[in-house]
Design a protein around this motif. Sequence first.
Motif, PDB file in Angstrom:
ATOM      1  N   ASP A 128      16.097  50.125  14.607  1.00 23.54           N
ATOM      2  CA  ASP A 128      17.033  50.300  13.474  1.00 23.54           C
ATOM      3  C   ASP A 128      16.486  49.794  12.135  1.00 23.54           C
ATOM      4  O   ASP A 128      16.166  48.616  11.992  1.00 23.54           O
ATOM      5  CB  ASP A 128      18.334  49.542  13.787  1.00 23.54           C
ATOM      6  N   HIS A 129      16.377  50.726  11.193  1.00 21.63           N
ATOM      7  CA  HIS A 129      15.926  50.356   9.853  1.00 21.63           C
ATOM      8  C   HIS A 129      16.483  51.353   8.847  1.00 21.63           C
ATOM      9  O   HIS A 129      16.812  52.466   9.211  1.00 21.63           O
ATOM     10  CB  HIS A 129      14.387  50.317   9.795  1.00 21.63           C
ATOM     11  N   PRO A 130      16.576  50.948   7.596  1.00 16.92           N
ATOM     12  CA  PRO A 130      17.155  51.809   6.558  1.00 16.92           C
ATOM     13  C   PRO A 130      16.094  52.557   5.763  1.00 16.92           C
ATOM     14  O   PRO A 130      14.894  52.236   5.846  1.00 16.92           O
ATOM     15  CB  PRO A 130      17.857  50.800   5.649  1.00 16.92           C
ATOM     16  N   HIS A 131      16.541  53.539   5.009  1.00 15.60           N
ATOM     17  CA  HIS A 131      15.699  54.194   4.009  1.00 15.60           C
ATOM     18  C   HIS A 131      16.587  54.552   2.827  1.00 15.60           C
ATOM     19  O   HIS A 131      17.757  54.910   3.018  1.00 15.60           O
ATOM     20  CB  HIS A 131      15.106  55.507   4.544  1.00 15.60           C
ATOM     21  N   ARG A 132      16.062  54.449   1.614  1.00 17.40           N
ATOM     22  CA  ARG A 132      16.746  55.015   0.425  1.00 17.40           C
ATOM     23  C   ARG A 132      15.689  55.449  -0.596  1.00 17.40           C
ATOM     24  O   ARG A 132      14.717  54.718  -0.834  1.00 17.40           O
ATOM     25  CB  ARG A 132      17.683  54.003  -0.243  1.00 17.40           C
ATOM     26  N   VAL A 166      20.290  54.888   7.968  1.00 16.15           N
ATOM     27  CA  VAL A 166      19.835  53.830   8.869  1.00 16.15           C
ATOM     28  C   VAL A 166      19.593  54.527  10.198  1.00 16.15           C
ATOM     29  O   VAL A 166      20.477  55.253  10.696  1.00 16.15           O
ATOM     30  CB  VAL A 166      20.869  52.710   9.045  1.00 16.15           C
ATOM     31  N   HIS A 167      18.376  54.387  10.724  1.00 13.42           N
ATOM     32  CA  HIS A 167      18.063  55.088  11.971  1.00 13.42           C
ATOM     33  C   HIS A 167      17.048  54.308  12.805  1.00 13.42           C
ATOM     34  O   HIS A 167      16.490  53.306  12.345  1.00 13.42           O
ATOM     35  CB  HIS A 167      17.561  56.512  11.680  1.00 13.42           C
ATOM     36  N   SER A 168      16.871  54.789  14.047  1.00 16.17           N
ATOM     37  CA  SER A 168      15.792  54.261  14.896  1.00 16.17           C
ATOM     38  C   SER A 168      14.924  55.440  15.303  1.00 16.17           C
ATOM     39  O   SER A 168      15.405  56.588  15.376  1.00 16.17           O
ATOM     40  CB  SER A 168      16.369  53.586  16.146  1.00 16.17           C
ATOM     41  N   GLU A 169      13.652  55.195  15.509  1.00 16.46           N
ATOM     42  CA  GLU A 169      12.670  56.230  15.873  1.00 16.46           C
ATOM     43  C   GLU A 169      11.837  55.636  16.999  1.00 16.46           C
ATOM     44  O   GLU A 169      11.048  54.711  16.777  1.00 16.46           O
ATOM     45  CB  GLU A 169      11.789  56.568  14.669  1.00 16.46           C
ATOM     46  N   MET A 170      12.082  56.140  18.247  1.00 22.40           N
ATOM     47  CA  MET A 170      11.519  55.476  19.414  1.00 22.40           C
ATOM     48  C   MET A 170      10.839  56.465  20.356  1.00 22.40           C
ATOM     49  O   MET A 170      11.269  57.624  20.466  1.00 22.40           O
ATOM     50  CB  MET A 170      12.630  54.753  20.179  1.00 22.40           C
TER      51      MET A 170
END
Length: 288
Positions: free
Chosen positions: A58-62, A102-106
């Motif tokens: 889990d982490h954000p981006h803007r 906010v998403h996770s990439e696994m």
Amino acid sequence: SVPFQSPRKVVKKVLSLSQSEGQGATVRRSIGGHEVRNLDPFLLLDEFSVSKPGGFPDHPHRGFETVTYMLDGVFTHQDFSGHTGTIRTGDVQWMTAGRGIVHSEMPAADGVQKGLQLWINLASKDKMIEPRYQELESKDISQAEKDGVAVRIIAGEAFGVRSPVYTQTPTMYMDFTMQPGSQLHQPIPEGWNAFVYIIEGEGVFGKEGAAPASAHHCLVLSAGDGLSVWNRSGAPLRFALAAGQPLNEPVVQQGPFVMNSRAQIQQAMEDYYYGRNGFEKASQWSSA
Ligand SMILES: Nc1ccc(F)c(C(=O)c2c[nH]c3ncc(Cl)cc23)c1F
Ligand SMILES: [Fe+3]
């Protein structure tokens, strides 16, 4: 002889070395590393390799876009709006984070999962737009082949074929595989910044007499109206070519937030912390 008014030449060659990133992941960072800080509008290019249980939780981006292109393996992504997806070898996820994701990439399979992630900056007028995804399965990616050169067109046009991907920041992004003995002359809009990232093999870029460049090298290109490439080796050459229209705006980056001023970064951090202005769903969400 090359068919361009002003052929683009290699002005910088950088070997991207492995470094740890995320949780237990390894990335070869070229754009965004200390040698190629900022090739406007590009912020980062990572060649990532990661096995379970590692990944990018889990982490954000803007304020920018991430383009994830799987080279070998399977990744799943989940975001705070309930958007989930799986990208497999050859698939692309083009995510316009805009005002906030906010998403996770696994990893979603056993063994090492590999791919490229490219970060493209958004113009100040677009930094707070609604997030959106453009997801392409491998079979839907525009492809073309001519005289021993195959191209997979993620964005932009090559060999008279255009990708359906809408590029908020005008960009081209394509994956070339050149058989031994083949040559390529790819037009690139003048005024755009351009680079090559070599995935495998070795090739001659820019002018016929140039020294060959090999895998894991990033080649920053000069100004001009096109790129010529020759594969004089005995093996296939595979590389990504990216080019984009410079935004010519101030870049202030704090990890996953890329804005135009420190005040806007401060605002992004507060919005993320307090769940406001696009990060409303952040406070109640965590990936499965
Ligand atoms: N801020 C910050 C800090 C550290 C990170 F690792 C990341 C991040 O998620 C990634 C960095 N490269 C990557 N390649 C592939 C994938 Cl799927 C994700 C990433 C990020 F966003
Ligand atoms: Fe991310």
